[in-house]
Design a protein around this motif. Structure first.
Motif, mmCIF file in Angstrom:
data_model
loop_
_atom_site.group_PDB
_atom_site.id
_atom_site.type_symbol
_atom_site.label_atom_id
_atom_site.label_comp_id
_atom_site.label_asym_id
_atom_site.label_seq_id
_atom_site.Cartn_x
_atom_site.Cartn_y
_atom_site.Cartn_z
ATOM 1 N N VAL A 170 -38.347 76.675 0.255
ATOM 2 C CA VAL A 170 -37.373 76.396 1.473
ATOM 3 C C VAL A 170 -38.076 75.361 1.909
ATOM 4 N N ALA A 171 -39.675 75.062 2.261
ATOM 5 C CA ALA A 171 -40.099 73.987 3.026
ATOM 6 C C ALA A 171 -39.860 72.627 2.184
ATOM 7 N N ARG A 172 -39.787 72.646 0.933
ATOM 8 C CA ARG A 172 -39.633 71.329 0.139
ATOM 9 C C ARG A 172 -37.984 71.172 0.146
ATOM 10 N N MET A 173 -37.194 72.061 0.299
ATOM 11 C CA MET A 173 -35.834 71.711 0.617
ATOM 12 C C MET A 173 -35.380 71.178 1.783
ATOM 13 N N ILE A 174 -36.325 71.455 2.789
ATOM 14 C CA ILE A 174 -36.095 70.989 4.409
ATOM 15 C C ILE A 174 -36.515 69.618 4.398
ATOM 16 N N LEU A 175 -37.922 69.360 3.582
ATOM 17 C CA LEU A 175 -38.231 68.017 3.569
ATOM 18 C C LEU A 175 -37.381 66.977 2.518
ATOM 19 N N LYS A 176 -36.780 67.725 1.717
ATOM 20 C CA LYS A 176 -35.930 66.800 0.856
ATOM 21 C C LYS A 176 -34.616 66.517 1.648
ATOM 22 N N GLN A 177 -34.213 67.195 2.405
ATOM 23 C CA GLN A 177 -33.128 66.806 3.369
ATOM 24 C C GLN A 177 -33.462 65.899 4.758
ATOM 25 N N GLY A 178 -34.620 65.645 4.717
ATOM 26 C CA GLY A 178 -34.973 64.903 5.764
ATOM 27 C C GLY A 178 -35.345 65.486 7.048
ATOM 28 N N ARG A 179 -35.401 66.740 7.068
ATOM 29 C CA ARG A 179 -35.505 67.455 8.218
ATOM 30 C C ARG A 179 -36.925 68.041 8.739
ATOM 31 N N GLY A 180 -37.750 67.393 8.074
ATOM 32 C CA GLY A 180 -39.208 67.803 8.469
ATOM 33 C C GLY A 180 -39.683 66.947 9.707
#
Length: 172
Positions: A134-144
């Motif tokens: 989930v963390a990697r997906m959030i980062l991939k979406q630019g939401r980190g």
């Protein structure tokens, strides 16, 4: 001469952001003249040596970190005999600095069970290298990003130090 109170800052973290918040709180408490240490909640076997406890947990998918929740359950009786403050770390946006965010269910349950004095939610931090799908997906979406407000965290810890000091000096 009055004894210097000993405070534990225990935390549950997945990627280290909440541990960094705990370290800032512990530093602020030490700076206010208290004895203090920050430790992972899962590594704490006993709380009898502490006069007060600050317990924090990261929030993932609406859940308080399991190590923080387990700590509150495991030490429920001992925590009821000392002042306890709770914090959560989680929103990956500026909302925690803009309004009061109520605790997620696990933190609210812990607050009630141990009669915590206060709960506060701080912004979270999620940066490259974070663990978990989930963390990697959030980062991939630019939401980190890093949404922690260290000044706000220090100010909150300062308030805790004042409460502890006021109780210490009011005792005969």
């Amino acid at each position: 001469m009055t004894r210097i109170p000993n405070v534990l800052v225990a935390y549950g973290t997945k990627n280290g952001s909440t541990a960094e918040i705990a370290d800032v709180i512990a530093d602020a408490l030490r700076g206010a003249g208290l004895r203090c240490e920050a430790r992972p909640a899962g590594d704490v076997d006993e709380v009898a040596a502490y006069d007060a406890v600050v317990l924090g947990g990261a929030v993932y998918a609406g859940r308080w970190h399991r190590d923080a929740a387990r700590f509150a359950r495991r030490h429920r009786k001992a925590l009821a005999d000392r002042p306890v403050w709770l914090f959560s770390s989680g929103p990956l946006d500026p909302s925690a600095g803009e309004r009061d965010i109520p605790p997620v269910r696990g933190a609210a349950r812990a607050a009630t069970r141990i009669d915590a004095r206060e709960h506060i939610t701080f912004g979270g931090c999620l940066t490259e290298g974070a663990k978990g799908f989930v963390a990697r997906m959030i980062l991939k979406q630019g939401r980190g990003g890093d949404f922690r407000d260290m000044d706000r965290i220090r100010a909150w810890a300062g308030g805790i130090a004042k409460e502890i000091d006021a109780e210490r000096t009011s005792r005969p």
